[in-house]
Design a protein around this motif. Structure first.
Motif, PDB file in Angstrom:
ATOM      1  N   UNK A 193     -23.009 101.653  53.373  1.00 30.82           N
ATOM      2  CA  UNK A 193     -21.703 102.233  52.616  1.00 30.82           C
ATOM      3  C   UNK A 193     -21.385 101.199  51.565  1.00 30.82           C
ATOM      4  N   UNK A 194     -21.672 100.058  51.806  1.00 33.14           N
ATOM      5  CA  UNK A 194     -21.259  99.122  50.710  1.00 33.14           C
ATOM      6  C   UNK A 194     -22.255  99.259  49.498  1.00 33.14           C
ATOM      7  N   UNK A 195     -23.315  99.916  49.462  1.00 30.68           N
ATOM      8  CA  UNK A 195     -23.955 100.464  48.083  1.00 30.68           C
ATOM      9  C   UNK A 195     -23.043 100.953  47.180  1.00 30.68           C
ATOM     10  N   UNK A 196     -21.987 101.693  47.423  1.00 29.00           N
ATOM     11  CA  UNK A 196     -20.981 102.133  46.359  1.00 29.00           C
ATOM     12  C   UNK A 196     -20.322 101.069  45.818  1.00 29.00           C
ATOM     13  N   UNK A 197     -20.092  99.659  46.500  1.00 25.38           N
ATOM     14  CA  UNK A 197     -19.394  98.532  45.851  1.00 25.38           C
ATOM     15  C   UNK A 197     -20.432  97.960  44.706  1.00 25.38           C
ATOM     16  N   UNK A 198     -21.720  97.720  45.587  1.00 26.08           N
ATOM     17  CA  UNK A 198     -22.659  96.940  44.854  1.00 26.08           C
ATOM     18  C   UNK A 198     -22.902  97.724  43.458  1.00 26.08           C
ATOM     19  N   UNK A 199     -23.120  99.155  43.659  1.00 22.36           N
ATOM     20  CA  UNK A 199     -23.620  99.924  42.309  1.00 22.36           C
ATOM     21  C   UNK A 199     -22.453 100.247  41.383  1.00 22.36           C
ATOM     22  N   UNK A 200     -21.243  99.667  41.659  1.00 21.16           N
ATOM     23  CA  UNK A 200     -20.053  99.842  40.525  1.00 21.16           C
ATOM     24  C   UNK A 200     -19.405 101.097  40.746  1.00 21.16           C
ATOM     25  N   UNK A 201     -19.832 101.770  41.870  1.00 22.41           N
ATOM     26  CA  UNK A 201     -19.011 103.309  42.040  1.00 22.41           C
ATOM     27  C   UNK A 201     -17.705 103.160  42.303  1.00 22.41           C
ATOM     28  N   UNK A 202     -17.270 102.193  43.045  1.00 17.45           N
ATOM     29  CA  UNK A 202     -15.817 101.966  43.509  1.00 17.45           C
ATOM     30  C   UNK A 202     -14.986 101.554  42.226  1.00 17.45           C
ATOM     31  N   UNK A 203     -15.614 100.647  41.516  1.00 19.97           N
ATOM     32  CA  UNK A 203     -14.976 100.212  40.197  1.00 19.97           C
ATOM     33  C   UNK A 203     -15.088 101.287  39.418  1.00 19.97           C
ATOM     34  N   UNK A 204     -15.730 102.324  39.285  1.00 22.79           N
ATOM     35  CA  UNK A 204     -15.652 103.259  38.393  1.00 22.79           C
ATOM     36  C   UNK A 204     -14.456 104.373  38.793  1.00 22.79           C
ATOM     37  N   UNK A 205     -14.386 104.461  40.088  1.00 19.58           N
ATOM     38  CA  UNK A 205     -13.703 105.542  40.617  1.00 19.58           C
ATOM     39  C   UNK A 205     -12.062 104.716  40.408  1.00 19.58           C
ATOM     40  N   UNK A 206     -11.873 103.468  40.576  1.00 26.10           N
ATOM     41  CA  UNK A 206     -10.608 102.659  40.410  1.00 26.10           C
ATOM     42  C   UNK A 206     -10.283 103.111  38.826  1.00 26.10           C
ATOM     43  N   UNK A 207     -11.058 102.785  37.884  1.00 25.51           N
ATOM     44  CA  UNK A 207     -10.899 102.855  36.375  1.00 25.51           C
ATOM     45  C   UNK A 207     -10.399 104.351  36.033  1.00 25.51           C
ATOM     46  N   UNK A 208     -11.053 105.296  36.846  1.00 27.33           N
ATOM     47  CA  UNK A 208     -10.791 106.832  36.266  1.00 27.33           C
ATOM     48  C   UNK A 208     -11.928 107.150  35.417  1.00 27.33           C
ATOM     49  N   UNK A 209     -12.790 106.279  34.741  1.00 31.38           N
ATOM     50  CA  UNK A 209     -13.840 106.709  34.127  1.00 31.38           C
ATOM     51  C   UNK A 209     -15.038 106.780  34.982  1.00 31.38           C
ATOM     52  N   UNK A 210     -14.954 108.129  35.621  1.00 31.99           N
ATOM     53  CA  UNK A 210     -16.300 108.347  36.355  1.00 31.99           C
ATOM     54  C   UNK A 210     -17.276 109.106  35.604  1.00 31.99           C
ATOM     55  N   UNK A 211     -18.528 108.886  36.292  1.00 32.83           N
ATOM     56  CA  UNK A 211     -19.706 109.654  35.971  1.00 32.83           C
ATOM     57  C   UNK A 211     -20.124 110.432  37.117  1.00 32.83           C
ATOM     58  N   UNK A 212     -19.981 111.734  37.035  1.00 32.57           N
ATOM     59  CA  UNK A 212     -20.236 112.475  38.404  1.00 32.57           C
ATOM     60  C   UNK A 212     -21.844 112.299  38.529  1.00 32.57           C
ATOM     61  N   UNK A 213     -22.803 112.465  37.519  1.00 35.23           N
ATOM     62  CA  UNK A 213     -24.185 112.247  38.105  1.00 35.23           C
ATOM     63  C   UNK A 213     -24.471 111.018  38.315  1.00 35.23           C
ATOM     64  N   UNK A 214     -23.737 109.936  38.121  1.00 34.54           N
ATOM     65  CA  UNK A 214     -24.329 108.501  38.312  1.00 34.54           C
ATOM     66  C   UNK A 214     -23.922 108.225  39.785  1.00 34.54           C
ATOM     67  N   UNK A 215     -22.513 108.708  40.202  1.00 30.65           N
ATOM     68  CA  UNK A 215     -21.971 108.807  41.482  1.00 30.65           C
ATOM     69  C   UNK A 215     -22.760 109.530  42.693  1.00 30.65           C
ATOM     70  N   UNK A 216     -23.336 110.959  42.188  1.00 37.04           N
ATOM     71  CA  UNK A 216     -23.889 111.577  43.062  1.00 37.04           C
ATOM     72  C   UNK A 216     -25.566 111.141  43.262  1.00 37.04           C
ATOM     73  N   UNK A 217     -26.099 110.389  42.167  1.00 35.75           N
ATOM     74  CA  UNK A 217     -27.273 109.905  42.427  1.00 35.75           C
ATOM     75  C   UNK A 217     -27.268 108.704  43.334  1.00 35.75           C
ATOM     76  N   UNK A 218     -26.128 107.988  43.294  1.00 39.47           N
ATOM     77  CA  UNK A 218     -25.873 106.802  44.202  1.00 39.47           C
ATOM     78  C   UNK A 218     -25.629 107.294  45.585  1.00 39.47           C
ATOM     79  N   UNK A 219     -24.983 108.229  45.730  1.00 41.77           N
ATOM     80  CA  UNK A 219     -24.792 109.001  47.123  1.00 41.77           C
ATOM     81  C   UNK A 219     -26.208 109.526  47.633  1.00 41.77           C
ATOM     82  N   UNK A 220     -26.784 110.126  46.768  1.00 47.64           N
ATOM     83  CA  UNK A 220     -28.449 110.266  47.263  1.00 47.64           C
ATOM     84  C   UNK A 220     -29.154 109.185  47.579  1.00 47.64           C
ATOM     85  N   UNK A 221     -28.923 107.851  46.840  1.00 48.24           N
ATOM     86  CA  UNK A 221     -29.597 106.898  47.191  1.00 48.24           C
ATOM     87  C   UNK A 221     -29.191 106.337  48.488  1.00 48.24           C
TER      88      UNK A 221
END
Length: 574
Positions: A71-99
């Protein structure tokens, strides 16, 4: 002889280790077992079952930790920072989840709930998952980011299907709980651990702290009295007699899951009797099997590795022409990859030598380029004094301005260069340009506290040059005006250069390729690169322009004090 020893050293060592750790221990084990086999019954079997249950628990715990670490991959990939800033990219987040789920076949789906949005890895869609999320959110939030596990049914819409959910909150750098992550895992998460450790004649169960059976391959349910005894005890592992059965258990501390093995004493005794009869036959078969395994192992693995080591040693000693002959087996690609690697290393060494030569040549050119302006402004100083003697004030001013610009051009990067120095440079540059184009003025609106702040040399001059040459169309635009403003805002230095020139199509300019003919175009592009390299991507230059509306260039720079202070870089975004 030395060459032979080097080539076959690995195979000799492996053979010795094979004898020491496989053959000899087994022979010793057979002798010991033959003397103690009669003692293997009853409560002794309970101790073995206890160890087995603990091993199963350790394997399950290792699997749980593996998924928790992923689950730490979401921190390493920057998804958590993206969620915190509010500037989310659904495609990038979902591709990270798939990874996250891709390397693990047992993960059936991954969900991320954040800000009312649910992201998933698109592998499956579960209609009941939102309800499970809602029921478990409060329980998950109480853990403060720690992973928890729970079992659920009917996640596919079919009752009786057992799934295991890993859930945790994701905490950002400045705020907690920016989202909740869910891993949905199948029953094989548990079944594989049980299947790896077989217990003849025994029944295996996994129950939770409430006594609910979470997993069992047995058709016979766990006796209620046994459940009650397991729930009453506070020990983490052990065994006890329940009627005619031996029950062993091991408790997982983090989840509260209890791994239970149950076997009848009669079955345990029956399993011992044939073991003694076939022990000798099995021993012979085992030794023959070990020999076959060793032969296959050395032919398919040890020989390629030994040959590879021998070739690598030769290559390390400087034999750049070392090649490996192709061989078969599972590692048949080793020889090809080694030969490709040596070729690439040779190419890289040649390329590195060439790069070093080019770098030395570039350094020589750079030193030469620094020397040339000194000859120029020495010559210009002579021209200036000639103009002074002949009372040619215009020539004197132009020469002094050009000397000032050249002297600034050859100063090193470490100079204490401030906004005031850049404004003086622009003023001197304007003296030269006004000799050609008299129909423009430059006005300044500079906050006093910004004048001593450090900036990169020649950061504003290309923009002013662009306004004069292109914005005012080399004197064709009448009453040209350039306004330079500088102020501090939110611990940032902002500088704008605005002209009332003809303007240009900014989108077309962005797509235009750099050319050597338009040096101001190159200068504007280089400014962006300089700011990014010198200050970081959180700073930059913004341009606004349209035909007939002039051009405005805005700089966002860090506050770095110059002569009167010390460096004070900040790191927030503009």
């Amino acid at each position: 002889m030395k060459d032979f020893t080097e080539k076959y050293r690995i195979r000799i060592k492996i053979f010795i280790y094979f004898l020491l750790f496989m053959v000899i221990p087994y022979i010793v084990l057979i002798l010991v077992v033959n003397r103690t086999i009669q003692d293997y019954a009853g409560l002794n079997a309970g101790g073995n079952m206890e160890e087995t249950m603990q091993s199963i628990g350790n394997q399950v715990k290792a699997s749980l930790e593996m998924y928790e670490n992923s689950t730490m991959a979401l921190y390493y990939s920057g998804c958590v920072d993206m969620l915190e800033s509010g500037e989310t990219d659904r495609q990038y987040i979902e591709s990270t989840l798939a990874a996250c789920s891709y390397p693990y076949k047992n993960i059936r789906a991954v969900f991320l709930k954040s800000g009312g949005e649910v992201y998933h890895d698109k592998a499956n869609a579960y209609s009941t998952m939102p309800a499970i999320m809602e029921l478990s959110e409060e329980m998950i939030a109480e853990q403060g980011g720690k992973s928890i596990w729970f079992a659920v049914e009917s996640i596919y819409g079919k009752r009786g299907t057992r799934n295991y959910v890993l859930a945790r909150t994701l905490n950002g750098r400045q705020q907690k709980d920016v989202g909740t992550l869910y891993y949905v895992l199948g029953e094989s998460l548990i079944s594989r651990a049980f299947d790896r450790l077989q217990m003849e004649g025994s029944l295996k169960y996994m129950i939770d702290s409430d006594g609910t059976t979470l997993y069992t391959p047995a058709e016979v349910p766990l006796d209620e009295d046994v459940k009650e005894a397991l729930l009453d005890t506070r020990a983490y592992r052990g065994y006890f007699i329940a009627g005619e059965d031996v029950v062993a258990y091991s408790r997982m501390e983090d989840t509260g899951w209890i791994f239970v093995g149950s076997a009848s004493k009669e079955a345990l005794l029956e399993s011992v009797i044939p073991l003694k009869i076939v022990l000798f036959v099995v021993s012979i078969a085992y030794c023959l099997l070990l020999l076959l395994i060793f032969y296959t192992f050395q032919h398919s693995l040890l020989k390629p590795i030994s040959d590879l080591k021998y070739a690598m040693d030769r290559f390390a000693r400087g034999d750049m022409e070392t090649k490996m002959a192709p061989f078969g087996g599972e590692l048949r690609s080793l020889s090809r990859h080694f030969n490709e690697m040596t070729e690439q290393i040779k190419e890289l060494m040649d390329s590195n030598e060439k790069a070093i030569a080019e770098k030395n040549n570039f350094q020589i050119q750079a030193l030469t380029a620094q020397l040339q302006p000194h000859f120029l402004y020495n010559a210009l100083n002579t021209i200036k004094w000639t103009a002074v003697i002949n009372k040619q004030e215009n020539i004197q001013k132009l020469t002094e301005a050009l000397v000032y610009i050249l002297m600034n051009a050859v100063k090193g990067k470490g100079e204490d260069y401030t906004l005031a120095d850049e404004l003086e440079l622009i003023e001197q540059y304007a003296v030269i340009q006004k000799a050609r184009f008299l129909n423009f003025v430059i006005e300044y609106e500079i906050q006093p506290e910004t004048r001593d702040l450090k900036i990169f040399r020649f950061l504003l001059q290309p923009v002013v040059e662009n306004s004069i040459l292109h914005g005012f169309q080399r004197g064709m635009v009448q009453r040209g005006k350039i306004v330079i403003r500088a102020w501090l805002e939110e611990e940032r230095l902002y500088v704008t250069v605005t002209d009332n020139g003809c303007g240009f199509d900014l989108e077309k300019w962005e797509k235009q390729k750099e050319t050597g003919e338009n040096h101001t175009n190159i200068g504007l592009r280089n400014i962006r690169q300089v700011i990014e390299l010198e200050y970081g991507r959180e700073y930059g230059m913004d341009m606004k322009s349209a035909y007939g509306d002039g051009t405005t260039v805005t700089y966002c720079l860090p506050v770095r004090k110059g002569r009167a202070g010390t460096d004070d870089d900040t790191s927030s975004d503009c």
